[in-house]
Scaffold this motif. Structure first.
Motif, PDB file in Angstrom:
ATOM      1  N   ALA A 298       0.811  -1.212   0.000  1.00  0.00           N
ATOM      2  CA  ALA A 298       0.000   0.000   0.000  1.00  0.00           C
ATOM      3  C   ALA A 298       0.846   1.264   0.000  1.00  0.00           C
ATOM      4  O   ALA A 298       0.374   2.343  -0.344  1.00  0.00           O
ATOM      5  N   ASN A 299       2.113   1.149   0.386  1.00  0.00           N
ATOM      6  CA  ASN A 299       2.944   2.343   0.518  1.00  0.00           C
ATOM      7  C   ASN A 299       3.893   2.561  -0.654  1.00  0.00           C
ATOM      8  O   ASN A 299       4.739   3.437  -0.622  1.00  0.00           O
ATOM      9  N   THR A 300       3.791   1.703  -1.673  1.00  0.00           N
ATOM     10  CA  THR A 300       4.665   1.854  -2.828  1.00  0.00           C
ATOM     11  C   THR A 300       3.865   1.694  -4.097  1.00  0.00           C
ATOM     12  O   THR A 300       2.707   1.285  -4.078  1.00  0.00           O
ATOM     13  N   ASN A 301       4.490   1.993  -5.204  1.00  0.00           N
ATOM     14  CA  ASN A 301       3.880   1.781  -6.500  1.00  0.00           C
ATOM     15  C   ASN A 301       4.543   0.603  -7.207  1.00  0.00           C
ATOM     16  O   ASN A 301       4.584   0.527  -8.431  1.00  0.00           O
ATOM     17  N   ALA A 302       5.107  -0.281  -6.421  1.00  0.00           N
ATOM     18  CA  ALA A 302       5.883  -1.376  -6.989  1.00  0.00           C
ATOM     19  C   ALA A 302       5.018  -2.450  -7.613  1.00  0.00           C
ATOM     20  O   ALA A 302       5.504  -3.317  -8.307  1.00  0.00           O
ATOM     21  N   GLY A 303       3.692  -2.388  -7.383  1.00  0.00           N
ATOM     22  CA  GLY A 303       2.812  -3.391  -7.953  1.00  0.00           C
ATOM     23  C   GLY A 303       2.822  -4.665  -7.122  1.00  0.00           C
ATOM     24  O   GLY A 303       3.268  -4.681  -5.981  1.00  0.00           O
ATOM     25  N   PRO A 304       2.331  -5.769  -7.693  1.00  0.00           N
ATOM     26  CA  PRO A 304       2.244  -7.017  -6.941  1.00  0.00           C
ATOM     27  C   PRO A 304       3.605  -7.452  -6.415  1.00  0.00           C
ATOM     28  O   PRO A 304       4.580  -7.473  -7.153  1.00  0.00           O
ATOM     29  N   ALA A 351      -5.560  -7.415   0.762  1.00  0.00           N
ATOM     30  CA  ALA A 351      -4.254  -7.986   1.101  1.00  0.00           C
ATOM     31  C   ALA A 351      -3.176  -6.938   0.855  1.00  0.00           C
ATOM     32  O   ALA A 351      -2.345  -7.062  -0.038  1.00  0.00           O
ATOM     33  N   LEU A 352      -3.195  -5.901   1.667  1.00  0.00           N
ATOM     34  CA  LEU A 352      -2.289  -4.765   1.526  1.00  0.00           C
ATOM     35  C   LEU A 352      -1.377  -4.667   2.753  1.00  0.00           C
ATOM     36  O   LEU A 352      -1.861  -4.612   3.889  1.00  0.00           O
ATOM     37  N   ALA A 353      -0.105  -4.621   2.502  1.00  0.00           N
ATOM     38  CA  ALA A 353       0.847  -4.554   3.598  1.00  0.00           C
ATOM     39  C   ALA A 353       0.691  -3.275   4.404  1.00  0.00           C
ATOM     40  O   ALA A 353       0.400  -2.213   3.849  1.00  0.00           O
ATOM     41  N   GLY A 354       0.858  -3.390   5.718  1.00  0.00           N
ATOM     42  CA  GLY A 354       0.835  -2.223   6.592  1.00  0.00           C
ATOM     43  C   GLY A 354      -0.503  -1.910   7.221  1.00  0.00           C
ATOM     44  O   GLY A 354      -0.617  -0.936   7.980  1.00  0.00           O
ATOM     45  N   TYR A 355      -1.527  -2.730   6.967  1.00  0.00           N
ATOM     46  CA  TYR A 355      -2.844  -2.409   7.525  1.00  0.00           C
ATOM     47  C   TYR A 355      -2.846  -2.447   9.049  1.00  0.00           C
ATOM     48  O   TYR A 355      -3.526  -1.640   9.706  1.00  0.00           O
ATOM     49  N   SER A 356      -2.111  -3.393   9.651  1.00  0.00           N
ATOM     50  CA  SER A 356      -2.169  -3.515  11.115  1.00  0.00           C
ATOM     51  C   SER A 356      -1.522  -2.319  11.798  1.00  0.00           C
ATOM     52  O   SER A 356      -1.972  -1.879  12.870  1.00  0.00           O
ATOM     53  N   GLU A 357      -0.487  -1.755  11.191  1.00  0.00           N
ATOM     54  CA  GLU A 357       0.129  -0.555  11.752  1.00  0.00           C
ATOM     55  C   GLU A 357      -0.812   0.636  11.651  1.00  0.00           C
ATOM     56  O   GLU A 357      -0.927   1.429  12.594  1.00  0.00           O
ATOM     57  N   ARG A 358      -1.510   0.753  10.528  1.00  0.00           N
ATOM     58  CA  ARG A 358      -2.469   1.853  10.387  1.00  0.00           C
ATOM     59  C   ARG A 358      -3.614   1.692  11.379  1.00  0.00           C
ATOM     60  O   ARG A 358      -4.076   2.664  11.970  1.00  0.00           O
ATOM     61  N   GLY A 381     -16.059  -2.720  14.746  1.00  0.00           N
ATOM     62  CA  GLY A 381     -15.451  -1.425  14.480  1.00  0.00           C
ATOM     63  C   GLY A 381     -14.208  -1.525  13.619  1.00  0.00           C
ATOM     64  O   GLY A 381     -14.012  -0.727  12.691  1.00  0.00           O
ATOM     65  N   PHE A 382     -13.366  -2.534  13.886  1.00  0.00           N
ATOM     66  CA  PHE A 382     -12.110  -2.670  13.156  1.00  0.00           C
ATOM     67  C   PHE A 382     -12.330  -3.215  11.740  1.00  0.00           C
ATOM     68  O   PHE A 382     -11.814  -2.668  10.766  1.00  0.00           O
ATOM     69  N   ILE A 383     -13.087  -4.294  11.638  1.00  0.00           N
ATOM     70  CA  ILE A 383     -13.264  -4.914  10.317  1.00  0.00           C
ATOM     71  C   ILE A 383     -14.085  -4.008   9.406  1.00  0.00           C
ATOM     72  O   ILE A 383     -13.818  -3.903   8.201  1.00  0.00           O
ATOM     73  N   LEU A 384     -15.081  -3.345   9.967  1.00  0.00           N
ATOM     74  CA  LEU A 384     -15.889  -2.436   9.157  1.00  0.00           C
ATOM     75  C   LEU A 384     -15.037  -1.285   8.620  1.00  0.00           C
ATOM     76  O   LEU A 384     -15.175  -0.875   7.463  1.00  0.00           O
ATOM     77  N   ALA A 385     -14.145  -0.768   9.455  1.00  0.00           N
ATOM     78  CA  ALA A 385     -13.257   0.303   8.998  1.00  0.00           C
ATOM     79  C   ALA A 385     -12.339  -0.203   7.884  1.00  0.00           C
ATOM     80  O   ALA A 385     -12.098   0.494   6.892  1.00  0.00           O
ATOM     81  N   MET A 386     -11.830  -1.423   8.027  1.00  0.00           N
ATOM     82  CA  MET A 386     -10.968  -1.992   6.985  1.00  0.00           C
ATOM     83  C   MET A 386     -11.742  -2.179   5.693  1.00  0.00           C
ATOM     84  O   MET A 386     -11.239  -1.875   4.599  1.00  0.00           O
ATOM     85  N   SER A 387     -12.966  -2.670   5.795  1.00  0.00           N
ATOM     86  CA  SER A 387     -13.742  -2.947   4.587  1.00  0.00           C
ATOM     87  C   SER A 387     -14.166  -1.677   3.862  1.00  0.00           C
ATOM     88  O   SER A 387     -14.345  -1.681   2.642  1.00  0.00           O
ATOM     89  N   ASP A 512       3.570 -11.027   5.680  1.00  0.00           N
ATOM     90  CA  ASP A 512       4.388 -11.567   6.769  1.00  0.00           C
ATOM     91  C   ASP A 512       4.669 -10.570   7.884  1.00  0.00           C
ATOM     92  O   ASP A 512       4.962 -10.959   9.017  1.00  0.00           O
ATOM     93  N   LYS A 513       4.612  -9.272   7.585  1.00  0.00           N
ATOM     94  CA  LYS A 513       4.951  -8.264   8.590  1.00  0.00           C
ATOM     95  C   LYS A 513       3.723  -7.728   9.317  1.00  0.00           C
ATOM     96  O   LYS A 513       3.854  -6.916  10.237  1.00  0.00           O
ATOM     97  N   ASP A 514       2.535  -8.136   8.919  1.00  0.00           N
ATOM     98  CA  ASP A 514       1.318  -7.661   9.577  1.00  0.00           C
ATOM     99  C   ASP A 514       0.854  -8.645  10.637  1.00  0.00           C
ATOM    100  O   ASP A 514       1.220  -9.826  10.633  1.00  0.00           O
ATOM    101  N   ARG A 515       0.015  -8.138  11.554  1.00  0.00           N
ATOM    102  CA  ARG A 515      -0.510  -8.936  12.661  1.00  0.00           C
ATOM    103  C   ARG A 515      -2.023  -8.998  12.565  1.00  0.00           C
ATOM    104  O   ARG A 515      -2.659  -8.100  12.006  1.00  0.00           O
TER     105      ARG A 515
END
Length: 525
Positions: A298-304, A351-358, A381-387, A512-515
């Motif tokens: 989510a933080n780069t334009n590197a694509g898949p 499936a975007l990296a960094g969601y758990s930190e946000r 509250g959490f899942i609805l915000a993500m969706s 792998d880096k998200d929780r």
């Protein structure tokens, strides 16, 4: 009041239920067990607000009213002609005794809503003509008596079943076929389930199928069914058969397919299986690439950046574990294949990296607003915000904050009553969390009988509109996919479940880096 009914082949089928179902399996109100163009659960006729509505349930071959194919639902009028699957005609009647004109004469077998009739005098040739769409030739024999798969064989290949000899006389084969397509009521209480292979397995060659059959004394044969197509049979007492992915290239695409076991009792009655499992079939010759979930940073334009393959069986298991987190003991049927496929499709978006930190930046305000202040299930509250925003509070059109709510809607309904001078766009999102929590409480606890998933589907409706919407839903709402027919409501539910299973199983989706999000609210559960 006139009694509504369907007239089929000269017989009246009174629509006494609030929701009458039409399909191929005998658990429907009206069934066509020998018509392969009719889906297992093809359509419903629902009585609401003084009218009858015909609802196509995503059938393979569609439903038409007066020659026009319907999408979703259509209100029925007296005398309307309905065609199910392009093969079965019916007249909808509201008359109080006079019979509407019979559709299609009497050339097709007569069907009643509670029983079916065996096919009399079935022979191999008539069976093959009827079952051409099924790609099944029992006992591996074609119409000319040639073993399927042998040189010169003209029929599609059939999996050879243990104990069935390819040299059986055609008369015996014809008798077997007649048994397979019989129907009616039965006193046989036998049930079967697949022991091997196990759910989720991928079959690349030939494997033995082992069945557990309870009360088998009344069973003449077990039939293995893949996606509504009969592919193998197993004889008592061992009830073993062979599945070979190479013999069924139409299913060997690397994807999950629903496999069930039907039983044939001693009188020829077919007992439909109730415990389907998902299996994948794959071969080097016919395998197609398994659909991959593309995962972008989510933080780069590197694509898949990675690929992950998640089966429908896994989607179902993840979804079941997710909804089990909700209070209230609501039981949901999450087995519908189309439902699971639609969830599976949408997982790639989340499936975007960094969601758990946000999400962690808003942990306290969400837990306080949803759980402590409004007593709403912590995951909502959490899942609805993500969706809805993927934890990005940037304004999108008229929608603001993590939950993408319209400021005017919030103000008009006083969901921002505790915000003071704060707004939905404030950086800390306290006001947005309080407004969303107050709104969800009004939906879930006030209008929808404490049902969180229906509350998610109704997001955007006023509580009054949600309560009105609820009255149009069937009384039994456990099969949520069939109960909810509106595209907007379905889409919100699909996105919620897709977002939930990704954020609860990040490593399975290559993150792998998200929780898991539940680590942010586990203390409140």
């Amino acid at each position: 009041m006139n009694q509504a009914k369907l007239i089929i082949d000269g017989r009246d089928h009174e629509l006494k239920e609030a929701v009458a179902s039409v399909g191929r399996t005998p658990d429907n109100s009206i069934s066509f067990p020998d018509d392969d163009r009719i889906s297992r659960h093809h359509a419903e006729i629902e009585f609401r607000d003084g009218s009858h509505y015909l609802i196509d349930l995503g059938s393979s071959n569609g439903t038409a009213v007066n020659g026009a194919a319907i999408s979703g639902e259509a209100e029925l009028k007296d005398g309307d002609r309905i065609v199910f699957g392009g093969s079965r005609e019916a007249v909808f009647s509201l008359s109080d005794g006079s019979r509407s004109e019979d559709p299609a004469g009497s050339s097709t077998p007569k069907i009643t809503s509670n029983e079916t009739e065996p096919i009399p005098g079935a022979d191999l040739l008539s069976y093959e003509a009827k079952a051409a769409g099924n790609r099944a030739v029992y006992s591996g024999i074609d119409a000319a008596g040639t073993a399927a798969g042998a040189p010169g064989g003209g029929s599609n290949p059939m999996i050879l079943v243990a104990g069935v000899v390819s040299g059986l006389a055609l008369v015996a084969v014809a008798a077997t076929v007649a048994v397979y397509y019989s129907g009616g009521s039965t006193n046989c209480d036998a049930r079967a389930r697949i022991i091997r292979p196990e759910a989720g397995d991928s079959i690349t060659g030939a494997v033995d199928v082992e069945l557990d059959v309870t009360d088998p004394g009344c069973v003449a044969k077990a039939v293995i069914v893949i996606d509504d197509t009969d592919v193998a049979a197993a004889e008592p007492p061992a009830f073993k058969a062979v599945l070979d992915a190479r013999a069924i290239p139409e299913f060997a695409d690397g994807r999950d397919h629903q496999v069930t076991v039907d039983l044939i009792d001693e009188t020829g009655i077919r007992i439909r299986g109730r415990d389907p499992i998902l299996l994948a079939f794959d071969t080097k010759a016919s395998a197609k690439p398994t659909p991959a979930i593309q995962i972008a940073d989510a933080n780069t334009n590197a694509g898949p950046q990675k690929q992950a393959s998640v089966s429908l069986l896994e989607v179902q298991s993840m979804a079941q574990k997710l909804v089990a987190q909700f209070a209230g003991g609501k039981a949901y049927d999450l087995r519908d294949r189309q439902f699971l496929q639609e969830i599976q499709k949408r997982t790639a978006e989340f499936a975007l990296a960094g969601y758990s930190e946000r999400a962690a930046a808003y942990r306290d305000v969400i837990n306080v607003a949803f759980v402590r202040e409004q007593n709403i299930d912590a995951p909502i509250g959490f899942i609805l915000a993500m969706s809805r925003s993927k934890f990005d509070p940037t304004k999108a059109g008229n929608d603001e904050g993590l939950w993408r709510m319209d400021r005017t809607f919030v103000a008009d309904n006083k969901y921002d009553g505790s915000c003071g001078s704060s707004t939905l766009m404030d950086k800390d999102q306290t006001c947005a969390a309080r407004a969303a929590a107050a709104y969800m409480k009004a939906l879930v606890l006030g209008a929808l009988d404490g049902d969180p998933l229906y509350g998610v589907a109704a997001f955007g409706k006023t509580p009054a509109d949600a309560a009105e919407w609820k009255t149009k839903l069937p009384a039994n709402r456990s099969d949520i996919w069939r109960a909810i027919q509106g595209n907007a409501e379905r889409e919100q539910l699909l996105r919620f479940l897709a977002a939930g299973i990704v954020t609860e199983n990040p490593k399975r989706f290559g993150l792998d880096k998200d929780r898991p999000l539940s680590e942010l609210y586990r203390i409140t559960l």
